[in-house]
Scaffold this motif. Sequence first.
Motif, mmCIF file in Angstrom:
data_model
loop_
_atom_site.group_PDB
_atom_site.id
_atom_site.type_symbol
_atom_site.label_atom_id
_atom_site.label_comp_id
_atom_site.label_asym_id
_atom_site.label_seq_id
_atom_site.Cartn_x
_atom_site.Cartn_y
_atom_site.Cartn_z
ATOM 1 N N GLY A 1 46.581 8.330 -2.685
ATOM 2 C CA GLY A 1 46.712 9.501 -3.544
ATOM 3 C C GLY A 1 47.764 10.473 -3.057
ATOM 4 N N ALA A 2 47.552 11.743 -3.364
ATOM 5 C CA ALA A 2 48.536 12.784 -3.072
ATOM 6 C C ALA A 2 48.797 12.911 -1.575
ATOM 7 C CB ALA A 2 48.051 14.125 -3.628
ATOM 8 N N GLU A 3 47.752 12.715 -0.776
ATOM 9 C CA GLU A 3 47.918 12.825 0.678
ATOM 10 C C GLU A 3 48.812 11.714 1.221
ATOM 11 O OE1 GLU A 3 44.169 14.894 -0.492
ATOM 12 O OE2 GLU A 3 45.003 12.902 -0.875
ATOM 13 N N ALA A 4 48.612 10.498 0.726
ATOM 14 C CA ALA A 4 49.467 9.381 1.157
ATOM 15 C C ALA A 4 50.908 9.597 0.702
ATOM 16 C CB ALA A 4 48.923 8.063 0.617
ATOM 17 N N ASP A 5 51.066 10.108 -0.502
ATOM 18 C CA ASP A 5 52.417 10.397 -0.997
ATOM 19 C C ASP A 5 53.107 11.434 -0.110
ATOM 20 O OD1 ASP A 5 52.018 8.649 -3.089
ATOM 21 O OD2 ASP A 5 51.521 10.220 -4.552
ATOM 22 N N LYS A 6 52.357 12.450 0.281
ATOM 23 C CA LYS A 6 52.886 13.494 1.162
ATOM 24 C C LYS A 6 53.290 12.893 2.509
ATOM 25 C CE LYS A 6 51.406 17.831 3.374
ATOM 26 N NZ LYS A 6 50.273 18.793 3.527
ATOM 27 N N LEU A 7 52.457 12.016 3.024
ATOM 28 C CA LEU A 7 52.732 11.360 4.303
ATOM 29 C C LEU A 7 54.007 10.531 4.228
ATOM 30 C CD1 LEU A 7 51.658 10.525 7.192
ATOM 31 C CD2 LEU A 7 50.577 8.580 6.044
ATOM 32 N N MET A 8 54.133 9.721 3.165
ATOM 33 C CA MET A 8 55.286 8.829 3.037
ATOM 34 C C MET A 8 56.575 9.599 2.763
ATOM 35 S SD MET A 8 53.700 5.425 1.157
ATOM 36 C CE MET A 8 52.706 6.260 -0.081
ATOM 37 N N GLU A 9 56.451 10.755 2.110
ATOM 38 C CA GLU A 9 57.634 11.593 1.880
ATOM 39 C C GLU A 9 58.109 12.217 3.193
ATOM 40 O OE1 GLU A 9 59.084 15.459 -0.777
ATOM 41 O OE2 GLU A 9 57.096 14.594 -1.110
ATOM 42 N N ALA A 10 57.156 12.644 4.015
ATOM 43 C CA ALA A 10 57.507 13.278 5.292
ATOM 44 C C ALA A 10 57.987 12.263 6.315
ATOM 45 C CB ALA A 10 56.306 14.044 5.840
ATOM 46 N N TYR A 11 57.420 11.049 6.255
ATOM 47 C CA TYR A 11 57.738 10.002 7.231
ATOM 48 C C TYR A 11 58.041 8.712 6.472
ATOM 49 C CZ TYR A 11 55.381 13.435 10.191
ATOM 50 O OH TYR A 11 55.013 14.601 10.830
ATOM 51 N N PRO A 12 59.310 8.482 6.136
ATOM 52 C CA PRO A 12 59.677 7.378 5.235
ATOM 53 C C PRO A 12 59.405 5.977 5.773
ATOM 54 C CG PRO A 12 61.451 8.997 5.388
ATOM 55 C CD PRO A 12 60.474 9.334 6.457
ATOM 56 N N PHE A 13 59.018 5.867 7.042
ATOM 57 C CA PHE A 13 58.733 4.537 7.588
ATOM 58 C C PHE A 13 57.364 4.018 7.166
ATOM 59 C CE2 PHE A 13 58.594 7.780 11.037
ATOM 60 C CZ PHE A 13 57.221 7.926 11.158
ATOM 61 N N TYR A 14 56.540 4.848 6.536
ATOM 62 C CA TYR A 14 55.241 4.380 6.017
ATOM 63 C C TYR A 14 55.417 3.746 4.642
ATOM 64 C CZ TYR A 14 52.587 7.023 9.563
ATOM 65 O OH TYR A 14 52.056 7.489 10.738
ATOM 66 N N THR A 15 54.574 2.765 4.357
ATOM 67 C CA THR A 15 54.486 2.176 3.024
ATOM 68 C C THR A 15 53.013 2.059 2.637
ATOM 69 O OG1 THR A 15 54.454 -0.087 3.922
ATOM 70 C CG2 THR A 15 56.600 0.819 3.302
#
Length: 326
Positions: A225-239
């Motif tokens: 959800g929104a939290e994962a999207d926030k995480l991936m935006e801040a740290y682009p190495f996550y998928t």
Amino acid sequence: MKKKISLLLAGILVLSMFMMTACGGSDDGGADTQSSKIRMATGGTSGTYYAFGGVVGTELSNAVEGLSFDVQSTGASLANIRLVAGEEVDMAIVQNDVMDYAYNGTNLFDGEAVKGFSSMAACYAEVCQLVVSADSGINSVADLAGKRVSIGDAGSGVEFNARQILEAYGLTTDDITVQNLGFGDSADAVKDGKIDAFFCTAGAPTTAVMELSTTKGIKVIEIAGAEADKLMEAYPFYTSYVIPANTYSGQAEDVTTVAVKATFIVRDGLSEDLVYNMTKALFESKDAITAGHAKGAELDTTYAVEGISVPFHPGAEKYFKEIGVL
């Protein structure tokens, strides 16, 4: 007599030239396209990196003429990056988040940017798993507030994954009771009721979590959800990543979470042709690699380039552009 000596000297010269050609005649530490021994750093002998690296080394040796591998057991990502940058090895498996820290001099490498290495290809997912006791009352990362949580060994990649995931949910380690335990010790602590939850970044299924799930009820908490999207935006190495239902005992439904990637890096000094040939062989040998190690099934050229923040070696870049994924 002079004629015989001349013929002998000519023969020695031809033999010397032949031996130089057979050995590659390179000046890049012995790793070039004619005859190359690649020193590959992996991880502990009981871990996935070492086993997967051994299979890849075997199959790439079969696929590329003159190529061979010296697969070495090491301390995994952090140590491997330093080994490649120091030209002590030619190739290594690392987490893509840890190599980002190294390249940019952040987190584990605070203030000390490490250069001299390039990306070759991401291979498979190392899944960020938040494992909790089924009776813990924890249904979201946000519910960790006030709980006893293992965030991995101190200074490990897992610890930084945990801190970043907590941040995405508006928490810090000040909001939890922190334990710094490895996977096996974390699983034992949940089993014995000493902690409520633990973070684990590894290929799924993970042995420690599998063993725990057979002896105690557990849940793997969604990171989406929104939290994962926030995480991936801040740290682009996550998928984003889905752990299929029944991966663990009692896990009746798919669980969506995030993942980093086990990634091959190479030292900058390797030739473009050599790295091109290795990268091409890696994906063209997928079936053979999969027969030797289950993680080979995750090899995919599109996946290989997504979420990789460190520049690709020119040889790898050439291959990925040739097939249209870069």
